[in-house]
Design an enzyme around this catalytic site. Structure first.
Site, PDB file in Angstrom:
ATOM      1  N   CYS A 185      11.805 -32.972  -9.609  1.00 60.25           N
ATOM      2  CA  CYS A 185      12.490 -32.649 -10.867  1.00 60.25           C
ATOM      3  C   CYS A 185      13.870 -32.076 -10.610  1.00 60.25           C
ATOM      4  CB  CYS A 185      11.610 -31.721 -11.706  1.00 60.25           C
ATOM      5  SG  CYS A 185      12.285 -30.125 -12.112  1.00 60.25           S
ATOM      6  N   CYS A 207      14.490 -28.386 -11.101  1.00 62.52           N
ATOM      7  CA  CYS A 207      13.860 -27.577 -10.043  1.00 62.52           C
ATOM      8  C   CYS A 207      14.746 -27.581  -8.806  1.00 62.52           C
ATOM      9  CB  CYS A 207      12.493 -28.135  -9.684  1.00 62.52           C
ATOM     10  SG  CYS A 207      11.413 -28.341 -11.104  1.00 62.52           S
ATOM     11  N   HIS A 263      29.645 -16.968  18.596  1.00 61.66           N
ATOM     12  CA  HIS A 263      30.729 -16.451  17.746  1.00 61.66           C
ATOM     13  C   HIS A 263      32.043 -16.542  18.513  1.00 61.66           C
ATOM     14  CE1 HIS A 263      28.329 -15.171  14.376  1.00 61.66           C
ATOM     15  NE2 HIS A 263      27.557 -14.399  15.127  1.00 61.66           N
ATOM     16  N   HIS A 283      14.051 -22.514  12.494  1.00 57.51           N
ATOM     17  CA  HIS A 283      14.805 -21.907  11.391  1.00 57.51           C
ATOM     18  C   HIS A 283      16.275 -22.305  11.462  1.00 57.51           C
ATOM     19  CE1 HIS A 283      11.552 -19.592   9.856  1.00 57.51           C
ATOM     20  NE2 HIS A 283      11.399 -18.855  10.944  1.00 57.51           N
ATOM     21  N   HIS A 296      24.396 -16.296  10.455  1.00 56.21           N
ATOM     22  CA  HIS A 296      23.869 -15.171  11.231  1.00 56.21           C
ATOM     23  C   HIS A 296      23.450 -14.045  10.278  1.00 56.21           C
ATOM     24  CE1 HIS A 296      24.546 -12.305  14.923  1.00 56.21           C
ATOM     25  NE2 HIS A 296      23.344 -12.193  14.402  1.00 56.21           N
ATOM     26  N   VAL A 319      20.179 -14.855   8.838  1.00 56.17           N
ATOM     27  CA  VAL A 319      19.091 -14.545   9.774  1.00 56.17           C
ATOM     28  C   VAL A 319      18.848 -13.030   9.791  1.00 56.17           C
ATOM     29  CG1 VAL A 319      18.373 -14.621  12.195  1.00 56.17           C
ATOM     30  CG2 VAL A 319      19.515 -16.589  11.175  1.00 56.17           C
TER      31      VAL A 319
HETATM   32  C1  LIG Z   1      20.039 -19.287  16.871  1.00 58.56           C
HETATM   33  C2  LIG Z   1      19.150 -18.089  16.786  1.00 58.56           C
HETATM   34  C3  LIG Z   1      18.105 -18.069  15.890  1.00 58.56           C
HETATM   35  C4  LIG Z   1      17.255 -16.980  15.809  1.00 58.56           C
HETATM   36  N1  LIG Z   1      16.201 -17.002  14.956  1.00 58.56           N
HETATM   37  C5  LIG Z   1      15.306 -15.981  14.963  1.00 58.56           C
HETATM   38  C6  LIG Z   1      14.136 -16.020  14.163  1.00 58.56           C
HETATM   39  O1  LIG Z   1      13.922 -16.974  13.444  1.00 58.56           O
HETATM   40  N2  LIG Z   1      13.261 -14.992  14.242  1.00 58.56           N
HETATM   41  C7  LIG Z   1      13.476 -13.925  15.044  1.00 58.56           C
HETATM   42  O2  LIG Z   1      12.670 -13.017  15.099  1.00 58.56           O
HETATM   43  N3  LIG Z   1      14.594 -13.843  15.801  1.00 58.56           N
HETATM   44  C8  LIG Z   1      15.510 -14.848  15.782  1.00 58.56           C
HETATM   45  N4  LIG Z   1      16.606 -14.781  16.580  1.00 58.56           N
HETATM   46  C9  LIG Z   1      16.903 -13.534  17.300  1.00 58.56           C
HETATM   47  C10 LIG Z   1      17.595 -12.545  16.360  1.00 58.56           C
HETATM   48  O3  LIG Z   1      18.523 -13.197  15.516  1.00 58.56           O
HETATM   49  C11 LIG Z   1      18.395 -11.500  17.115  1.00 58.56           C
HETATM   50  O4  LIG Z   1      19.293 -12.146  17.970  1.00 58.56           O
HETATM   51  C12 LIG Z   1      17.542 -10.562  17.945  1.00 58.56           C
HETATM   52  O5  LIG Z   1      16.535 -10.021  17.142  1.00 58.56           O
HETATM   53  C13 LIG Z   1      18.405  -9.421  18.521  1.00 58.56           C
HETATM   54  O6  LIG Z   1      19.017  -8.737  17.451  1.00 58.56           O
HETATM   55  P1  LIG Z   1      20.253  -7.787  17.602  1.00 58.56           P
HETATM   56  O7  LIG Z   1      19.945  -6.512  16.931  1.00 58.56           O
HETATM   57  O8  LIG Z   1      20.653  -7.680  19.007  1.00 58.56           O
HETATM   58  O9  LIG Z   1      21.443  -8.475  16.786  1.00 58.56           O
HETATM   59  P2  LIG Z   1      21.846  -9.977  16.735  1.00 58.56           P
HETATM   60  O10 LIG Z   1      21.454 -10.528  15.421  1.00 58.56           O
HETATM   61  O11 LIG Z   1      21.381 -10.696  17.918  1.00 58.56           O
HETATM   62  O12 LIG Z   1      23.420  -9.889  16.771  1.00 58.56           O
HETATM   63  C14 LIG Z   1      24.133  -9.631  17.967  1.00 58.56           C
HETATM   64  C15 LIG Z   1      25.418  -8.934  17.648  1.00 58.56           C
HETATM   65  O13 LIG Z   1      26.267  -9.776  16.900  1.00 58.56           O
HETATM   66  C16 LIG Z   1      26.961  -9.036  15.905  1.00 58.56           C
HETATM   67  N5  LIG Z   1      26.626  -9.604  14.611  1.00 58.56           N
HETATM   68  C17 LIG Z   1      25.578  -9.313  13.809  1.00 58.56           C
HETATM   69  N6  LIG Z   1      25.626 -10.064  12.700  1.00 58.56           N
HETATM   70  C18 LIG Z   1      26.697 -10.856  12.820  1.00 58.56           C
HETATM   71  C19 LIG Z   1      27.267 -11.837  11.997  1.00 58.56           C
HETATM   72  N7  LIG Z   1      26.720 -12.160  10.824  1.00 58.56           N
HETATM   73  N8  LIG Z   1      28.392 -12.446  12.405  1.00 58.56           N
HETATM   74  C20 LIG Z   1      28.951 -12.117  13.568  1.00 58.56           C
HETATM   75  N9  LIG Z   1      28.457 -11.197  14.389  1.00 58.56           N
HETATM   76  C21 LIG Z   1      27.338 -10.568  14.022  1.00 58.56           C
HETATM   77  C22 LIG Z   1      26.545  -7.616  16.039  1.00 58.56           C
HETATM   78  O14 LIG Z   1      27.502  -6.942  16.814  1.00 58.56           O
HETATM   79  C23 LIG Z   1      25.232  -7.707  16.770  1.00 58.56           C
HETATM   80  O15 LIG Z   1      25.000  -6.600  17.554  1.00 58.56           O
HETATM   81  C24 LIG Z   1      17.482 -15.869  16.654  1.00 58.56           C
HETATM   82  C25 LIG Z   1      18.551 -15.880  17.537  1.00 58.56           C
HETATM   83  C26 LIG Z   1      19.386 -16.968  17.624  1.00 58.56           C
HETATM   84  C27 LIG Z   1      20.513 -16.967  18.616  1.00 58.56           C
END
Ligand SMILES: Cc1cc2nc3c(=O)[nH]c(=O)nc-3n(C[C@H](O)[C@H](O)[C@H](O)COP(=O)(O)OP(=O)(O)OC[C@H]3O[C@@H](n4cnc5c(N)ncnc54)[C@H](O)[C@@H]3O)c2cc1C
Ligand SMILES: *[C@@H]1O[C@H](CO)[C@@H](O)[C@H](O)[C@H]1NC(C)=O
Ligand SMILES: *[C@@H]1O[C@H](CO)[C@@H](O)[C@H](O)[C@H]1NC(C)=O
Length: 808
Positions: free
Chosen positions: A79, A82, A424, A461, A487, A490
């Site tokens: 639909c 939807c 990044h 994802h 990011h 996520v």
């Molecule tokens: C492609 C990918 C997919 C993932 N999918 C999953 C998932 O489905 N499930 C899961 O549990 N984990 C997933 N992870 C892991 C998760 O996203 C984090 O990388 C992990 O939990 C470590 O988190 P962190 O606190 O170090 O910050 P991270 O999210 O790893 O970020 C690293 C650093 O990047 C900077 N940062 C944060 N947000 C942004 C932004 N929006 N733009 C730019 N810089 C930023 C900050 O300085 C941060 O400390 C994924 C990782 C990747 C690379």
């Protein structure tokens, strides 16, 4: 205040796509449904949308007697309305993600055959239909109507709050009180509660901000939020409130301070409150003070600036990705090989590393592009990675030294954090360098993640996000922004997840503190990212000039380690070869070999069962030569040396004719290598050759023999000095060997001392008088070369050990 947090609230996510234009999003979504029927087949929502996916199996468990109220969308995937509504619903899900314990979102595809019964039972006739289910709904409940045609997330959110406020008993236990508070309640608040912070949001009766912030904070401990109406004169005059809305913090001592935010709006209040000292997500262990966090005793916490990128993290990411993650694929082929090529090509182009590392990435890239076969072995790739050719000034540091990606526990952050940072940086570098293909870096990331990223759920994802919206990227700037916004999406999804490091909460990034200009509010007060400001912020934050070099391993140290490793590896290889040769040499003469095998069996028994695979003595030697020994890890860690030492101890007595007491350890291998090599050739030519009959006792008597004209064999001999896997050399024809020789010459690793060579040739040539000379003369030369190379190598190594002379 707010020092702990490095981001903004998780509800900012997803507004990007909305601000880009709802109609555009819907159109893209529609295209996707058409282009990717698999998505449509699975319904309009996926597991990454933070919407409960209802099915006949779970519908009762989820809707009936739930502790949270549930808003359920009944839709049909075909639909149009939807389809157009689904991005709105997903946005809503991200927006009120923190409210989940009190109210959650669900959806079910009534177009799916298996769901028909459920939809009929709930009396659904038109799509989409949204229904509100109270907490503790009865089994016969068909839900309250939730009629709206709006696509405005804010309006939907307010409708949900209205439903919650009018919620009949029993109230969802996780839902905090939403009604306005009074002076009397506040006066007695700290008598009954030991919460550290009480936040008062002063607002007009029509404003929803106070209730929204209350729900935003419901999963956080140590903070309570109450709304105070502007008509509450006592409190308004007591605190001197002039602005509505505004937020004040009330302390147990009776002091109050105004909460400082850039903009008086929901998102800014929530962010600031979530970052107050002592406030943390319920059920999470308290964050450890950074100074005391230690990943392990050997790895002390490295202080770092949370608003910076560190080269040590990027290099560690390369190491982990190329040496650990990729190593899981012993052979890379097909789509994976393409992914690898894309990834390495992007790294070689844009990685803003030190010259040694960039050189390595370039040589890896050149090598990969040159591989014309259908597949490559990881082992071959690994040689390039480890610069086995020993080209000068090329290296990728070994090991991981996380700095900005350190976690409060070893299982937090690190590699995935480094992966995000790496990409990044790469998107920003591509923009700075003015790349031609806007999607180049993102496609490489997508391919890498799909083919190799160890976290498979993450990869799924990420693939969904890429499939959904990567097409929108059409400039280098939009690539930078795309990765940033995905990011954040996520981050939003993972906020509160088990994988979240309590010391590094998953918040929207960058925080208002880090980049005040990045944040603004729409007319209606909802948060809005200021993309004109976000882009320059990202470009500067991830630019090569802002990457810090703190805690990097020294370059000369890396190169020295690399040299040491190669020396060790070549030694191990030679010794292994020698051992194999020895095993195979024990066979041809029955009288001798029987005795030796018996000895060996005794030895093996002492050594234990793990060595049984090495009992190659009985097998045909030619077989042995061609077989790729599976138990060999040429990149093994130094403990292999222990095993080697042990073997030597056992086998040494079997070597006859030792005449060089100065190098007692290595002679074993030298001699047996000659044997082995001789044996290989002999078996190829004539299986009946009686190798054992040669008399090494007489070798000193022999005159110097010819040396040159042995290109291929010389090469094969040199091959053992750690530059190429020896097995390959035996299979190569002379022409190929010539090519290999050239390659090695490029490495600058040469063998000097022709006099030594001739001496060794003479030493070795004696024993062959008793066998068929016409067959063996070439083998003999070959052996001589090997022996020479061995001798020189170990001489070199000994010198190195004594620290007098370094390798070239
Ligand atoms: C492609 C990918 C997919 C993932 N999918 C999953 C998932 O489905 N499930 C899961 O549990 N984990 C997933 N992870 C892991 C998760 O996203 C984090 O990388 C992990 O939990 C470590 O988190 P962190 O606190 O170090 O910050 P991270 O999210 O790893 O970020 C690293 C650093 O990047 C900077 N940062 C944060 N947000 C942004 C932004 N929006 N733009 C730019 N810089 C930023 C900050 O300085 C941060 O400390 C994924 C990782 C990747 C690379
Ligand atoms: C509903 O849940 C409550 C507690 O969560 C439980 O006591 C009650 O028995 C449940 N009722 C039904 C019908 O499952
Ligand atoms: C961290 O880096 C930011 C941005 O460069 C800088 O403004 C800040 O002063 C640094 N903080 C510390 C503690 O060095």
């Amino acid at each position: 205040m707010a020092r702990r947090c490095g981001g903004a609230t998780s509800r900012f996510a997803g507004e990007i796509s909305q601000s880009a234009g709802k109609s555009a999003t819907s159109a893209v979504w529609l295209c996707f449904c058409l282009l990717f029927p698999s998505v449509a087949e699975a319904g309009l929502y996926t597991a990454s949308d933070q919407v409960l996916l209802l099915s006949p199996d779970n519908v009762e468990a989820l809707l009936i007697n739930s502790t949270a109220a549930i808003l359920a969308e009944f839709y049909a995937s075909w639909c149009g309305h939807c389809i157009a509504f689904s991005p709105v619903y997903k946005s809503l899900a991200r927006d009120i993600k923190e409210w989940k314990p009190a109210v959650d979102l669900a959806a079910i595809d009534c177009a799916a055959e298996e769901n028909r019964k459920v939809c009929t039972a709930f009396g659904i006739r038109a799509y989409p239909t949204i229904k509100f289910f109270h907490a503790y709904s009865k089994a016969d409940s068909t839900g309250q109507s939730f009629r709206t045609s709006t696509h405005d997330v804010r309006v939907l959110r307010h409708m949900i709050i209205d439903k919650l406020e009018n919620h009949e008993e029993p109230w969802p236990p996780a839902c905090p009180p939403l009604e306005p508070t009074s002076q009397a309640e506040i006066d007695s608040f700290f008598e009954t509660s030991n919460v550290q912070h009480l936040a008062l949001i002063f607002e007009d009766a029509t404003s929803y901000i106070g209730r929204e912030v209350t729900l935003d904070l419901l999963q956080f401990e140590n903070v309570a939020v109450r709304r105070v109406l502007s008509t509450e004169d006592g409190l308004v005059t007591k605190l001197g409130v002039t602005e509505f809305p505004s937020c004040y913090l009330y302390s147990p001592e009776g002091n109050f301070t105004k909460l400082k935010v850039n903009i008086e709006a929901r998102a800014f209040y929530s962010y600031a409150l979530q970052c107050l000292p002592g406030v943390r997500r319920s059920g999470k262990p308290p964050p450890v003070a950074a100074g005391f966090i230690a990943n392990n005793p050997q790895e002390p916490w490295k202080p770092f600036n949370r608003s910076r990128v560190y080269m040590a993290d990027l290099e560690s990411t390369l190491h982990h990705s190329l040496r650990v993650e990729l190593a899981a694929h012993t052979v890379v082929k097909g789509g994976d090989l393409t992914s690898l090529r894309e990834y390495v090509s992007v790294l070689a182009k844009y990685f803003p590393g030190r010259p040694v590392v960039v050189n390595l990435l370039k040589s890896l890239n050149a090598w990969l592009q040159n591989q014309t076969g259908e597949e490559i072995s990881y082992e071959a790739l690994r040689e390039i990675l480890d610069n086995a050719a020993q080209s000068p000034n090329i290296a990728l540091p070994e090991g991981e030294r996380w700095v900005g990606c350190q976690g409060s526990q070893p299982h937090f952050r690190r590699y995935p954090c480094g992966m995000w940072s790496l990409f990044h940086v790469l998107t920003v570098q591509a923009k700075e360098a003015g790349g031609t293909d806007p999607k180049e870096v993102l496609s490489a990331m997508r391919s890498y993640v799909r083919s190799f990223f160890g976290c498979r759920a993450c990869a799924e994802h990420f693939e969904i996000m890429a499939e959904e919206s990567l097409v929108e990227v059409n400039t280098l700037s939009s690539a930078v922004l795309w990765l940033w916004s995905r990011h954040n999406r996520v981050n939003n999804r993972l906020a509160g997840a088990l994988s979240e490091d309590p010391d590094f909460p998953k918040l929207q990034w960058p925080s208002p503190e880090m980049c005040p200009a990045c944040h603004s509010a729409k007319d209606n007060g909802d948060h809005r990212w200021n993309q004109q400001q976000v882009l320059p912020f990202l470009v500067s934050y991830f630019s090569s000039s802002s990457v810090l070099a703190d805690h990097l391993e020294d370059e000369s140290q890396i190169l020295a380690k690399q040299r040491e490793k190669h020396a060790l590896l070549s030694q191990q290889r030679v010794e292994r070869k020698a051992r194999e040769a020895l095993d195979s040499m024990t066979q041809p003469l029955p009288s001798q070999s029987t005795v030796q095998d018996e000895e060996e069996e005794e030895e093996e028994e002492e050594e234990g069962p793990q060595d049984q695979g090495e009992q190659g003595g009985e097998r045909a030697a030619a077989d042995e030569m061609q077989r790729k020994t599976p138990d060999t890890d040429p990149w093994g860690k130094p403990q292999v040396v222990v095993g080697r030492g042990r073997r030597q101890v056992h086998r040494k007595p079997r070597i006859v004719g030792l005449r060089i007491p100065e190098v007692p350890e290595d002679i074993v291998d030298l001699d047996s290598f000659v044997n082995q090599h001789y044996k290989a050739k002999a078996l190829q030519g004539a299986a009946a050759t009686r190798v054992k009959q040669r008399s090494l006792q007489r070798k000193e008597e022999r005159a110097p023999g010819p040396v040159f004209g042995l290109g291929p064999d010389l090469d094969a001999g040199l091959g053992m000095v750690g530059l190429q896997p020896l097995e390959a050399d035996f299979e190569l024809d002379a022409g190929q060997r010539g090519t290999r020789l050239q390659k090695r010459e490029l490495t600058g690793r040469r063998f000097a001392g022709e006099a030594e060579l001739t001496r060794w040739v003479s030493v070795l040539s004696i024993g062959f008088s008793k066998v068929d000379i016409s067959l063996c003369v070439i083998l003999y030369f070959l052996s001589s070369m090997c022996l020479l190379a061995m001798y020189l190598f170990f001489k070199n190594r000994l010198r190195l050990r004594r620290g007098k002379v370094a390798l070239p």
